[in-house]
Design a protein around this motif. Sequence first.
Motif, PDB file in Angstrom:
ATOM      1  N   ILE A   1      15.789   2.077   1.637  1.00  0.00           N
ATOM      2  CA  ILE A   1      15.182   0.748   1.750  1.00  0.00           C
ATOM      3  C   ILE A   1      14.820   0.442   3.191  1.00  0.00           C
ATOM      4  CG2 ILE A   1      17.350  -0.525   2.067  1.00  0.00           C
ATOM      5  CD1 ILE A   1      16.175  -2.699   0.202  1.00  0.00           C
ATOM      6  N   ALA A   2      13.754  -0.335   3.373  1.00  0.00           N
ATOM      7  CA  ALA A   2      13.371  -0.877   4.675  1.00  0.00           C
ATOM      8  C   ALA A   2      12.889  -2.306   4.464  1.00  0.00           C
ATOM      9  CB  ALA A   2      12.284  -0.030   5.326  1.00  0.00           C
ATOM     10  N   ARG A   3      12.982  -3.115   5.516  1.00  0.00           N
ATOM     11  CA  ARG A   3      12.598  -4.529   5.399  1.00  0.00           C
ATOM     12  C   ARG A   3      12.143  -5.035   6.756  1.00  0.00           C
ATOM     13  NH1 ARG A   3      13.766  -9.285   2.226  1.00  0.00           N
ATOM     14  NH2 ARG A   3      14.065 -11.158   3.523  1.00  0.00           N
ATOM     15  N   ASP A   4      11.138  -5.924   6.718  1.00  0.00           N
ATOM     16  CA  ASP A   4      10.785  -6.711   7.890  1.00  0.00           C
ATOM     17  C   ASP A   4      10.621  -8.156   7.446  1.00  0.00           C
ATOM     18  OD1 ASP A   4       8.304  -6.865   6.609  1.00  0.00           O
ATOM     19  OD2 ASP A   4       7.310  -5.503   8.008  1.00  0.00           O
ATOM     20  N   ASN A   5      10.058  -8.994   8.280  1.00  0.00           N
ATOM     21  CA  ASN A   5       9.977 -10.415   7.950  1.00  0.00           C
ATOM     22  C   ASN A   5       8.921 -10.728   6.895  1.00  0.00           C
ATOM     23  OD1 ASN A   5      12.046 -11.183   9.706  1.00  0.00           O
ATOM     24  ND2 ASN A   5      10.645 -11.322  11.450  1.00  0.00           N
ATOM     25  N   THR A   6       8.236  -9.688   6.378  1.00  0.00           N
ATOM     26  CA  THR A   6       7.216  -9.878   5.351  1.00  0.00           C
ATOM     27  C   THR A   6       7.631  -9.352   3.984  1.00  0.00           C
ATOM     28  OG1 THR A   6       5.478  -9.707   7.033  1.00  0.00           O
ATOM     29  CG2 THR A   6       4.813  -9.402   4.738  1.00  0.00           C
ATOM     30  N   ALA A   7       8.242  -8.184   3.938  1.00  0.00           N
ATOM     31  CA  ALA A   7       8.491  -7.526   2.649  1.00  0.00           C
ATOM     32  C   ALA A   7       9.696  -6.608   2.711  1.00  0.00           C
ATOM     33  CB  ALA A   7       7.255  -6.726   2.216  1.00  0.00           C
ATOM     34  N   SER A   8      10.244  -6.329   1.513  1.00  0.00           N
ATOM     35  CA  SER A   8      11.233  -5.271   1.323  1.00  0.00           C
ATOM     36  C   SER A   8      10.551  -4.127   0.584  1.00  0.00           C
ATOM     37  CB  SER A   8      12.421  -5.776   0.495  1.00  0.00           C
ATOM     38  OG  SER A   8      13.109  -6.802   1.163  1.00  0.00           O
ATOM     39  N   VAL A   9      10.840  -2.886   0.997  1.00  0.00           N
ATOM     40  CA  VAL A   9      10.245  -1.714   0.360  1.00  0.00           C
ATOM     41  C   VAL A   9      11.343  -0.702   0.062  1.00  0.00           C
ATOM     42  CG1 VAL A   9       7.997  -2.067   1.439  1.00  0.00           C
ATOM     43  CG2 VAL A   9       9.677  -0.606   2.573  1.00  0.00           C
ATOM     44  N   ILE A  10      11.208  -0.014  -1.063  1.00  0.00           N
ATOM     45  CA  ILE A  10      12.196   0.972  -1.510  1.00  0.00           C
ATOM     46  C   ILE A  10      11.460   2.226  -1.964  1.00  0.00           C
ATOM     47  CG2 ILE A  10      14.047   1.479  -3.158  1.00  0.00           C
ATOM     48  CD1 ILE A  10      14.435  -1.549  -3.488  1.00  0.00           C
ATOM     49  N   THR A  11      12.020   3.376  -1.652  1.00  0.00           N
ATOM     50  CA  THR A  11      11.521   4.623  -2.215  1.00  0.00           C
ATOM     51  C   THR A  11      12.671   5.378  -2.857  1.00  0.00           C
ATOM     52  OG1 THR A  11      10.162   6.588  -1.799  1.00  0.00           O
ATOM     53  CG2 THR A  11      11.819   6.039  -0.151  1.00  0.00           C
ATOM     54  N   ALA A  12      12.335   6.190  -3.877  1.00  0.00           N
ATOM     55  CA  ALA A  12      13.336   7.007  -4.568  1.00  0.00           C
ATOM     56  C   ALA A  12      12.626   8.144  -5.281  1.00  0.00           C
ATOM     57  CB  ALA A  12      14.137   6.173  -5.570  1.00  0.00           C
ATOM     58  N   GLN A  13      13.387   9.186  -5.598  1.00  0.00           N
ATOM     59  CA  GLN A  13      12.891  10.268  -6.440  1.00  0.00           C
ATOM     60  C   GLN A  13      12.917   9.774  -7.877  1.00  0.00           C
ATOM     61  OE1 GLN A  13      15.361  13.724  -6.336  1.00  0.00           O
ATOM     62  NE2 GLN A  13      13.934  15.036  -7.447  1.00  0.00           N
ATOM     63  N   GLY A  14      11.754   9.830  -8.524  1.00  0.00           N
ATOM     64  CA  GLY A  14      11.654   9.354  -9.890  1.00  0.00           C
ATOM     65  C   GLY A  14      11.797  10.465 -10.909  1.00  0.00           C
TER      66      GLY A  14
ATOM     67  N   GLY B   1      11.062  13.340 -13.401  1.00  0.00           N
ATOM     68  CA  GLY B   1      10.063  14.400 -13.284  1.00  0.00           C
ATOM     69  C   GLY B   1       9.746  14.769 -11.851  1.00  0.00           C
ATOM     70  N   ASN B   2      10.637  14.425 -10.932  1.00  0.00           N
ATOM     71  CA  ASN B   2      10.441  14.730  -9.514  1.00  0.00           C
ATOM     72  C   ASN B   2       9.183  14.091  -8.943  1.00  0.00           C
ATOM     73  OD1 ASN B   2      12.818  16.194  -9.450  1.00  0.00           O
ATOM     74  ND2 ASN B   2      11.810  18.148  -9.852  1.00  0.00           N
ATOM     75  N   THR B   3       8.923  12.883  -9.404  1.00  0.00           N
ATOM     76  CA  THR B   3       7.866  12.068  -8.821  1.00  0.00           C
ATOM     77  C   THR B   3       8.395  11.344  -7.585  1.00  0.00           C
ATOM     78  OG1 THR B   3       8.497  10.272 -10.327  1.00  0.00           O
ATOM     79  CG2 THR B   3       6.681  11.711 -11.018  1.00  0.00           C
ATOM     80  N   LEU B   4       7.473  10.827  -6.775  1.00  0.00           N
ATOM     81  CA  LEU B   4       7.835   9.996  -5.625  1.00  0.00           C
ATOM     82  C   LEU B   4       7.431   8.565  -5.943  1.00  0.00           C
ATOM     83  CD1 LEU B   4       8.804   9.471  -2.761  1.00  0.00           C
ATOM     84  CD2 LEU B   4       6.544  10.163  -1.928  1.00  0.00           C
ATOM     85  N   MET B   5       8.431   7.684  -5.989  1.00  0.00           N
ATOM     86  CA  MET B   5       8.202   6.300  -6.381  1.00  0.00           C
ATOM     87  C   MET B   5       8.371   5.354  -5.190  1.00  0.00           C
ATOM     88  SD  MET B   5       7.459   6.850  -9.489  1.00  0.00           S
ATOM     89  CE  MET B   5       7.213   5.101  -9.895  1.00  0.00           C
ATOM     90  N   PHE B   6       7.555   4.295  -5.186  1.00  0.00           N
ATOM     91  CA  PHE B   6       7.590   3.277  -4.136  1.00  0.00           C
ATOM     92  C   PHE B   6       7.581   1.903  -4.796  1.00  0.00           C
ATOM     93  CE2 PHE B   6       5.196   0.441  -1.214  1.00  0.00           C
ATOM     94  CZ  PHE B   6       6.032   0.495  -0.109  1.00  0.00           C
ATOM     95  N   TYR B   7       8.499   1.057  -4.354  1.00  0.00           N
ATOM     96  CA  TYR B   7       8.644  -0.292  -4.906  1.00  0.00           C
ATOM     97  C   TYR B   7       8.598  -1.280  -3.742  1.00  0.00           C
ATOM     98  CZ  TYR B   7      10.739   2.571  -8.620  1.00  0.00           C
ATOM     99  OH  TYR B   7      10.992   3.537  -9.566  1.00  0.00           O
ATOM    100  N   TRP B   8       7.962  -2.439  -3.946  1.00  0.00           N
ATOM    101  CA  TRP B   8       7.907  -3.433  -2.869  1.00  0.00           C
ATOM    102  C   TRP B   8       7.782  -4.844  -3.440  1.00  0.00           C
ATOM    103  CZ3 TRP B   8       3.553  -6.562  -2.196  1.00  0.00           C
ATOM    104  CH2 TRP B   8       2.408  -6.182  -2.908  1.00  0.00           C
TER     105      TRP B   8
END
Length: 353
Positions: free
Chosen positions: A221-234, A236-243
Amino acid sequence: MKRLARLALVTALCLAGSLGPAAPGLTSSAPPIARDDTATVIAARGPNDSLRFYWNLNGSVYWYWTAVAGQGTTPSEPSLARDSTASVIAAQGAGNTLKFYWNLNGNSTWNTTQVAGPGSTVSAPSIARGAGANAIAAQGPNGTLMFYWNLYGNPTWNTTQVAGPGSIVSAPSIARDDTATVIAAQGPNGTLMFYWNLHGNPTWNTTQVAGPGSIVSAPSIARDNTASVITAQGAGNTLMFYWNLNGNPTWNTTQVAGPGSIVSAPSVARDNTANVIAARGPNDTLKFYWNLHGNPTWNANLAGNTLSDPAVARGGGANVITARGFNNSLYMYINLIGNPNWYGTLIDGCPGC
């Protein structure tokens, strides 16, 4: 303090190809890295479960390291944070204790505190620093989520159980900005969980960002004063991004890379212009992904090679990634923001020598 030999930079493409089998005892995660306008710093689990700190001044070809803690003190990779005044490290200690180490920038002395006693910490912890406090998240006994914090200059640590038994199944990841502290963790059955609280408010809030079967690795996870963002292995070995935008309960999801693209947990960083992700791909490749804020398009290129999960940071005009190579060797890869070329530096070719 020891200065490592001056090492030539080589293009990442020159490092292409398999790094060979991992050495016995090789950790699955790369040492954490942080970078600001002045320096780049790395905290690493050293030989025989020791703890090392590496640093160089930005623009210098010389790296230095110092022993922070001796043999038998650090059974998993530590976590690292840095601001304009200090570097801080959280690490799982012997007997599943939780240890905190800090030094003031420019001062060679490291200080140590045991934050939590034996049996308290069953995963590698995660640390963040900002808004006047240090904050640590760790997996406690029986799948609990534990949160520890102290104010700068105050030796007293405070403890909160954020989530009860069975809530998380992996090491959590923490971030902090001027208004809130946020934690991401893998929950039961491959769910992705998000926890947050506003500074000064003891109440923690919980959201399930993604349902059962969504992720197969610990998130970052990372965060600044605008948004929180998360990445994880999904799945089927996909790369997922959530915000999500701060203060907005809606989470958005993007599949950054499709099935078979990555093979282990990715790492995310964020500044005021872009999100960046580092991930280990097939055949020991080190992949770098980025998008500019407000642009849904993700870009990708090859940064180098890795035998571990990578760790990424962004700051001081550059993106930097740590990775482990053969025989537990430690590499850093760097590219200047806006430049597609990556360069690799062998920081420590034989940590046990």
